[in-house]
Write a protein that holds these residues in place. Structure first.
Motif, PDB file in Angstrom:
ATOM      1  N   ARG A  57      14.125 -11.105   5.120  1.00 49.81           N
ATOM      2  CA  ARG A  57      12.663 -11.004   5.147  1.00 49.81           C
ATOM      3  C   ARG A  57      12.058 -11.112   3.743  1.00 49.81           C
ATOM      4  O   ARG A  57      11.748 -10.112   3.094  1.00 49.81           O
ATOM      5  CB  ARG A  57      12.210  -9.709   5.824  1.00 49.81           C
ATOM      6  N   PHE A  59       9.772 -14.193   1.034  1.00 42.77           N
ATOM      7  CA  PHE A  59       9.049 -15.461   1.004  1.00 42.77           C
ATOM      8  C   PHE A  59       8.875 -15.907  -0.441  1.00 42.77           C
ATOM      9  O   PHE A  59       8.577 -15.101  -1.327  1.00 42.77           O
ATOM     10  CB  PHE A  59       7.674 -15.348   1.672  1.00 42.77           C
ATOM     11  N   GLU A  93       4.012  -5.204   7.436  1.00 36.96           N
ATOM     12  CA  GLU A  93       4.247  -6.454   6.715  1.00 36.96           C
ATOM     13  C   GLU A  93       4.307  -7.604   7.706  1.00 36.96           C
ATOM     14  O   GLU A  93       4.984  -7.517   8.725  1.00 36.96           O
ATOM     15  CB  GLU A  93       5.572  -6.346   5.962  1.00 36.96           C
ATOM     16  N   ILE A  95       4.975 -11.794   7.490  1.00 43.02           N
ATOM     17  CA  ILE A  95       5.268 -13.011   6.738  1.00 43.02           C
ATOM     18  C   ILE A  95       5.026 -14.181   7.676  1.00 43.02           C
ATOM     19  O   ILE A  95       5.657 -14.277   8.731  1.00 43.02           O
ATOM     20  CB  ILE A  95       6.719 -13.011   6.219  1.00 43.02           C
ATOM     21  N   VAL A 102       1.724 -14.005   3.092  1.00 43.63           N
ATOM     22  CA  VAL A 102       2.264 -12.675   3.371  1.00 43.63           C
ATOM     23  C   VAL A 102       1.073 -11.724   3.447  1.00 43.63           C
ATOM     24  O   VAL A 102       0.267 -11.658   2.511  1.00 43.63           O
ATOM     25  CB  VAL A 102       3.242 -12.207   2.281  1.00 43.63           C
TER      26      VAL A 102
END
Length: 395
Positions: A57, A59, A93, A95, A102
């Motif tokens: 997880r 980016f 969170e 993404i 994000v």
């Protein structure tokens, strides 16, 4: 009293507007993520072979010549120096790879948005105006009308993110030098999306016909690949062309059909693949082409799916280990044969990877997770991303 009431009503109105905007933003993020997941499910049904990848997880931000940044677990770092740029205590969170975004909700209730667009990488913290973290111009198509539009956006991102200081590398964390072979496929993607400017200076500065990777071997496919790269941004007057043509002489063999090219590529002889690249590069620049593709089996012949398809002798295909560790080989093979054997990751992002590569420097991936060093795994990889992109954009 009336003034106080008016202020209270105004404050309440502003709060409601702010909450409405936030709700609409959250709805948009949820919708984009749902669309992306649906598109991934569609791809996985069409291409059922899969590989389990680590659930990390994260980016990347910083496509093209922008500063490279990595978000993971509430921390935004410079991907090359490990400098912490920002950090937040995260309650929620999201993404959204296809939106290059994000979105975070902090434990204090503040909304944080990290997003990348054609102009740069942007940070919005709560109600504050967004600020630029790195800026430069890119072309980021939405691929509207394509079956795999959200996935194409992510694959395009994975090509662009690995252009580091103008150099198109396979993975910017584990490779310092470009590979001409990988760069040609990247170039095909960049040509389609209007981003050749990103590698123009690098191509214009090249003088060596060989990238001298794979332990310094002068690989026989490199000259043709370089000629093609030159054709993308220049012409036959490029300073390297004469040297490239001279370098081909060492690989010329004579067969029943006429002269062809034969040497080493990935430590093995691949005369069909090497001759195809030579011919393609020469013709891309309008240069004389005396070479004939030999009528012999060459496992790499199917990697050259965009031209000379009829000059091919079937034989042993790429096996499971090739597909697992070097997935670009099988995706290219699929493009040649019209099959669907290429592996798809079980994660949202990244969609491309490479593993157990002989010339990759895996300690460079430690900023992401040290387990990747042990596994000799580099997510993402430009040749893989480009092969997937070039196949899926046709649908």
């Amino acid at each position: 009293m009336a003034f106080r009431l008016k202020c209270t009503l105004l404050f309440s109105s502003c709060l409601l507007v702010s909450q409405l905007v936030l709700a609409q933003t959250n709805d948009a993020f949820d919708r984009q993520l749902a669309e992306y997941h649906a598109n991934l499910n569609q791809l996985r049904k069409a291409h059922p072979n899969s590989r389990d990848m680590p659930d990390l997880r994260f980016f990347f931000f910083g496509m093209g010549d922008r500063r490279k940044l990595i978000y993971r677990n509430g921390v935004l770092k410079d991907a090359l120096t490990a400098e912490v740029v920002r950090s937040w205590p995260v309650k929620r969170e999201r993404i959204i790879p296809s939106a290059y975004t994000v979105a975070l909700e902090t434990t204090g209730g503040k909304t944080i948005i990290l997003a990348e667009d054609q102009a740069g990488v942007w940070l919005t913290e709560g109600k504050a105006a967004r600020t630029a973290l790195t800026r430069s111009n890119l072309v980021l198509p939405d691929f509207k009308g394509k079956t795999y539009a959200p996935i194409l956006k992510v694959l395009h991102h994975e090509v662009l993110i690995n252009i580091n200081q103008g150099k198109p590398v396979p993975n910017f964390l584990v490779y310092k030098k470009p590979w001409y072979r990988d760069a040609t496929l990247m170039g095909m993607v960049l040509k389609q999306t209007g981003n050749l400017r990103q590698i123009r200076d690098w191509v214009m500065a090249i003088r060596d016909p060989f990238d001298r990777n794979n332990h310094g071997i002068s690989e026989a496919d490199n000259p043709g690949e370089l000629l093609y790269l030159i054709s993308l941004v220049s012409n036959k007057n490029h300073p390297a062309v004469a040297t490239v043509l001279d370098s081909l002489k060492q690989f010329v063999k004579t067969g029943e059909q006429g002269p062809y090219i034969e040497g080493k590529t990935d430590y093995n002889v691949h005369p069909v693949f090497q001759t195809k690249w030579t011919k393609f590069g020469l013709n891309a620049l309008g240069l004389p082409d005396p070479y004939q593709i030999p009528k012999t089996y060459d496992q790499y012949s199917s990697l050259f799916w965009w031209a000379y398809k009829e000059q091919h002798v079937d034989g042993k295909r790429f096996d499971q280990s090739n597909s697992t560790n070097y997935p670009y080989l099988v995706w290219a093979d699929d493009h040649f044969y019209g099959e669907k054997n290429g592996i798809v990751t079980n994660r949202d992002y990244p969609l491309s990877w490479e593993a157990h590569a002989s010339d990759a420097t895996y300690p460079g991936i430690a900023i992401l997770d040290e387990s990747l060093i042990r596994d000799k795994l580099s997510p993402s990889h430009t040749w893989h991303a480009a092969e997937m992109f070039l196949l899926l954009i046709e649908q």
